[in-house]
Design a protein around this motif. Sequence first.
Motif, short mmCIF file in Angstrom:
data_model
loop_
_atom_site.label_atom_id
_atom_site.label_comp_id
_atom_site.label_asym_id
_atom_site.label_seq_id
_atom_site.Cartn_x
_atom_site.Cartn_y
_atom_site.Cartn_z
N ASP A 1 1.54 -0.34 -4.51
CA ASP A 1 2.38 -0.35 -3.40
C ASP A 1 2.66 -1.38 -2.40
OD1 ASP A 1 3.55 2.14 -4.49
OD2 ASP A 1 2.84 3.30 -2.59
N LYS A 2 1.33 -1.77 -1.72
CA LYS A 2 1.24 -3.13 -0.98
C LYS A 2 1.77 -4.35 -1.89
CE LYS A 2 -2.07 -0.63 2.07
NZ LYS A 2 -3.39 -0.69 2.85
N SER A 3 0.97 -4.29 -3.33
CA SER A 3 1.25 -5.45 -3.66
C SER A 3 2.74 -5.80 -3.95
CB SER A 3 0.54 -5.58 -5.08
OG SER A 3 0.95 -4.73 -5.86
N SER A 4 3.56 -4.67 -4.28
CA SER A 4 4.91 -4.51 -4.41
C SER A 4 5.71 -4.98 -3.22
CB SER A 4 5.29 -3.39 -5.02
OG SER A 4 5.10 -2.22 -4.03
N MET A 5 5.10 -4.44 -2.01
CA MET A 5 5.66 -4.79 -0.93
C MET A 5 5.43 -6.34 -0.33
SD MET A 5 4.93 -1.81 1.55
CE MET A 5 5.37 -2.41 3.20
N ILE A 6 4.26 -6.90 -0.81
CA ILE A 6 4.11 -8.20 -0.59
C ILE A 6 5.09 -9.06 -1.54
CG2 ILE A 6 2.28 -10.08 -0.89
CD1 ILE A 6 0.42 -8.04 0.15
N HIS A 7 5.09 -8.62 -2.77
CA HIS A 7 5.88 -9.28 -3.79
C HIS A 7 7.29 -9.56 -3.35
CE1 HIS A 7 6.97 -11.42 -7.29
NE2 HIS A 7 7.85 -10.27 -7.69
N LYS A 8 7.82 -8.44 -2.59
CA LYS A 8 9.06 -8.35 -2.13
C LYS A 8 9.51 -9.34 -0.86
CE LYS A 8 10.17 -3.64 -3.41
NZ LYS A 8 10.61 -2.17 -2.75
N LEU A 9 8.46 -9.46 -0.11
CA LEU A 9 8.45 -10.38 1.00
C LEU A 9 8.03 -11.71 0.46
CD1 LEU A 9 6.99 -8.19 3.73
CD2 LEU A 9 9.30 -8.53 3.31
N SER A 10 7.58 -11.95 -0.33
CA SER A 10 7.12 -13.55 -0.60
C SER A 10 8.36 -14.16 -1.25
CB SER A 10 5.93 -13.51 -1.84
OG SER A 10 6.35 -13.01 -3.09
N ILE B 1 -7.25 6.93 -8.21
CA ILE B 1 -5.90 6.95 -8.51
C ILE B 1 -5.10 6.73 -7.23
CG2 ILE B 1 -4.05 8.59 -9.28
CD1 ILE B 1 -5.88 9.65 -11.25
N GLN B 2 -5.53 7.39 -6.15
CA GLN B 2 -4.71 7.03 -4.76
C GLN B 2 -5.01 5.60 -4.33
OE1 GLN B 2 -6.30 10.21 -2.25
NE2 GLN B 2 -5.12 11.64 -2.92
N LEU B 3 -6.18 5.06 -4.39
CA LEU B 3 -6.42 3.75 -3.98
C LEU B 3 -5.52 2.70 -4.80
CD1 LEU B 3 -10.00 3.77 -2.89
CD2 LEU B 3 -8.17 3.77 -1.61
N ASP B 4 -5.47 3.01 -6.11
CA ASP B 4 -4.69 2.05 -7.18
C ASP B 4 -3.26 2.11 -6.74
OD1 ASP B 4 -6.88 1.34 -8.38
OD2 ASP B 4 -6.78 2.70 -10.10
N LYS B 5 -2.67 3.57 -6.63
CA LYS B 5 -1.36 3.61 -6.27
C LYS B 5 -0.88 2.81 -4.88
CE LYS B 5 2.18 6.97 -5.30
NZ LYS B 5 2.49 8.42 -4.92
N GLN B 6 -1.87 3.08 -3.68
CA GLN B 6 -1.74 2.20 -2.46
C GLN B 6 -1.64 0.71 -2.74
OE1 GLN B 6 -4.68 3.83 0.26
NE2 GLN B 6 -3.74 5.63 0.43
N LYS B 7 -2.48 0.44 -3.76
CA LYS B 7 -2.58 -1.15 -4.13
C LYS B 7 -1.42 -1.44 -4.50
CE LYS B 7 -5.46 -4.29 -6.43
NZ LYS B 7 -6.75 -4.56 -7.44
#
Length: 101
Positions: free
Chosen positions: A71-80, A63-69
């Motif tokens: 979070d990171k994918s949302s950050m990447i999506h914001k920057l893309s 669950i923690q790893l999925d949450k981190q994933k």
Amino acid sequence: MQIENNDKRFLALILLLISFIVLVLFFRSIYSNFLVNYDEKKLKEQTLLEKQTELQKLNNLKIQLDKQKDDKSSMIHKLSVSLNENEILEYLYSFTSAYQG
């Protein structure tokens, strides 16, 4: 008559003793099988409990790893930035025309 009575008592006592020995031997094997099965059951219950706690820890980690994933994918999506080929070419041509002119 008393000798016959003593013989009957002696035979009854021997018969009782033999039946008691047979009974003890019979129930001893049943009792030992019961103890073995009981010990195996307790060991399996303990193993099951350990496995369940380990599974719970792994599920929490997942669950923690999925949450981190996420979070990171949302950050990447914001920057893309979504650019198409025409926008990129216009940007490059405008950049080169600014240096030429």
